[in-house]
Motif scaffolding. Structure first.
Motif, PDB file in Angstrom:
ATOM      1  N   ALA A  22      11.827 -17.651 -18.064  1.00 27.66           N
ATOM      2  CA  ALA A  22      12.209 -16.888 -17.097  1.00 27.66           C
ATOM      3  C   ALA A  22      12.475 -15.856 -17.177  1.00 27.66           C
ATOM      4  CB  ALA A  22      14.224 -17.573 -16.412  1.00 27.66           C
ATOM      5  N   GLU A  23      12.699 -15.168 -18.219  1.00 24.93           N
ATOM      6  CA  GLU A  23      12.890 -13.616 -18.178  1.00 24.93           C
ATOM      7  C   GLU A  23      11.415 -13.000 -18.152  1.00 24.93           C
ATOM      8  OE1 GLU A  23      17.599 -13.646 -21.232  1.00 24.93           O
ATOM      9  OE2 GLU A  23      15.071 -13.032 -21.757  1.00 24.93           O
ATOM     10  N   GLU A  24      10.100 -13.568 -18.693  1.00 19.23           N
ATOM     11  CA  GLU A  24       8.941 -13.486 -18.644  1.00 19.23           C
ATOM     12  C   GLU A  24       8.127 -13.156 -17.743  1.00 19.23           C
ATOM     13  OE1 GLU A  24       7.732 -11.235 -21.076  1.00 19.23           O
ATOM     14  OE2 GLU A  24       9.988 -11.522 -22.290  1.00 19.23           O
ATOM     15  N   VAL A  53      18.541 -13.006 -14.112  1.00 15.16           N
ATOM     16  CA  VAL A  53      17.467 -12.342 -13.889  1.00 15.16           C
ATOM     17  C   VAL A  53      17.588 -12.272 -11.951  1.00 15.16           C
ATOM     18  CG1 VAL A  53      14.788 -14.276 -14.228  1.00 15.16           C
ATOM     19  CG2 VAL A  53      16.417 -13.600 -15.877  1.00 15.16           C
ATOM     20  N   ALA A  54      17.908 -13.709 -11.568  1.00 17.67           N
ATOM     21  CA  ALA A  54      18.220 -14.554 -10.357  1.00 17.67           C
ATOM     22  C   ALA A  54      18.659 -12.834  -9.683  1.00 17.67           C
ATOM     23  CB  ALA A  54      18.686 -15.569 -10.368  1.00 17.67           C
ATOM     24  N   ARG A  55      20.208 -12.233  -9.972  1.00 17.92           N
ATOM     25  CA  ARG A  55      20.226 -11.431  -9.001  1.00 17.92           C
ATOM     26  C   ARG A  55      19.659 -10.045  -9.828  1.00 17.92           C
ATOM     27  NH1 ARG A  55      24.729 -12.685 -13.167  1.00 17.92           N
ATOM     28  NH2 ARG A  55      24.086 -10.921 -14.710  1.00 17.92           N
ATOM     29  N   ALA A 102      11.007 -22.351 -14.473  1.00 19.14           N
ATOM     30  CA  ALA A 102      10.517 -22.004 -15.636  1.00 19.14           C
ATOM     31  C   ALA A 102      11.285 -22.899 -16.962  1.00 19.14           C
ATOM     32  CB  ALA A 102      10.981 -20.329 -16.293  1.00 19.14           C
ATOM     33  N   HIS A 103       9.938 -22.647 -18.184  1.00 23.42           N
ATOM     34  CA  HIS A 103      11.097 -23.338 -19.723  1.00 23.42           C
ATOM     35  C   HIS A 103      12.547 -22.469 -20.309  1.00 23.42           C
ATOM     36  CE1 HIS A 103      11.581 -25.669 -23.059  1.00 23.42           C
ATOM     37  NE2 HIS A 103      11.412 -24.642 -24.001  1.00 23.42           N
TER      38      HIS A 103
END
Length: 337
Positions: free
Chosen positions: A195-197, A238-240, A189-190
């Motif tokens: 990443a959040e989307e 995001v990863a969590r 992701a950019h």
């Protein structure tokens, strides 16, 4: 067919083992730390000079590198996309084999080249969107077959495709790739914004990002650290939420005065005198920030197949033969892989 998702633990004790013996060691999974490795026209993968460059890369303490095939489309809104000829399948294989020969894990990380634009701008017109996803999926399956043939450890399904990464088609694309490639899979992701989307992280093995935030003035170290922390806080969140590890698939900066203000800016976009110290300092701050959070999977942008790449007069991103190469080597010497 072995599942390389479960076998990357080998790269510690077998760092210098011949290809085919890389998975014999025992212990915890080793971090994928290293560089995005770009083949130059003059030094193709498979050549003795490329092997020399890869050995230099390994000498930094790297455990991995990403080879980068390029897809191509004429304009950002085009519905047609094709495999470029800059890195054909046989040289993807040659690059992966040379990485393995140097005791390194291999990542295959496709990018899309759009003339006078970039991958993040890609948004096919509504009437051609389905054609674009079908073509991209077919190309990606071919890349996956090549990566599997070469026994690469990781395959990236896309890099910074923020204009098209919200589509529902990705789940089917990923499933088809999974049927072909037995290693680990991710998407780059950019930054934290994309990443959040992204909705398809559950289908992948890691949350991967490229990070080029505005840092500020060349000597504003506190601003650098705050900008880095803001991005990393959001990516880690995001990863969590998906129970995935964080992979930093790109960080980098030019060795040029003024580069901290726009770390993504290329040498073609702005002419500036060289500044070896700035590049080295920014990358040291990034590596320190990542280590403080326990994030050890990082692929710096970039390294060339040409062992003579970079140097003290170069003002582009490569860290070769520059102060940054020495600083990275020193940082990684202090951090267990």
């Amino acid at each position: 067919m072995f599942d390389r998702r479960t076998l990357l633990s080998a790269f510690g004790a077998a760092a210098l083992a011949p290809a085919g013996q890389l998975f014999a060691a025992q212990g915890d999974q080793v971090a994928l730390r290293g560089f995005n490795l770009v083949e130059t026209d003059e030094v193709p993968f498979g050549s003795a000079a490329a092997q020399q460059s890869i050995e230099m890369l390994a000498g930094t303490g790297a455990t991995a590198a990403a080879v980068i095939p390029f897809l191509w489309q004429e304009t950002a809104d085009a519905g047609d996309i094709e495999m470029g000829n800059a890195l054909p399948p046989e040289r993807i294989v040659a690059g992966v084999e040379q990485l393995h020969a140097a005791g390194l894990a291999a990542i295959v990380k496709p990018h899309v080249w759009v003339p006078e634009s970039w991958a993040g701008a890609i948004e096919p017109e509504a009437t051609s969107r389905s054609r674009w996803y079908a073509a991209y999926g077919e190309i990606l399956q071919d890349v996956a077959k090549t990566a599997e043939q070469a026994k690469a450890e990781v395959l990236v399904i896309g890099t910074e495709l923020r204009g098209v990464s919200g589509a529902s088609e990705w789940k089917a694309i990923i499933a088809k790739v999974r049927n072909i490639f037995s290693g680990r899979i991710t998407y780059v992701a950019h930054g934290a914004d994309e990443a959040e989307e992204v909705a398809f992280w559950p289908e992948l093995d890691a949350v991967a990002v490229s990070l080029y935030p505005v840092l500020g003035a060349d000597d504003a170290f506190g601003d650098w650290d705050r900008a880095m922390a803001e991005q990393l806080d959001r990516v880690e969140a995001v990863a969590r939420s998906f129970g995935k590890p964080v992979w930093i698939a790109e960080i980098g900066i030019r060795s040029a005065q003024g580069a901290a203000l726009k770390p993504w800016e290329s040498a073609e976009e702005r002419v500036s005198p060289p500044d070896m110290a700035l590049q080295a300092q920014v990358l040291k701050h990034w590596l320190s920030a990542l280590e403080a959070r326990g994030i050890r999977d990082v692929w710096i942008w970039r390294w060339f197949s040409d062992p003579e790449g970079g140097g003290p007069e170069d003002t582009d991103f490569t860290v070769q033969n520059k102060t940054a190469q020495t600083v990275i080597t020193q940082c990684w010497a202090k951090i267990p892989a």
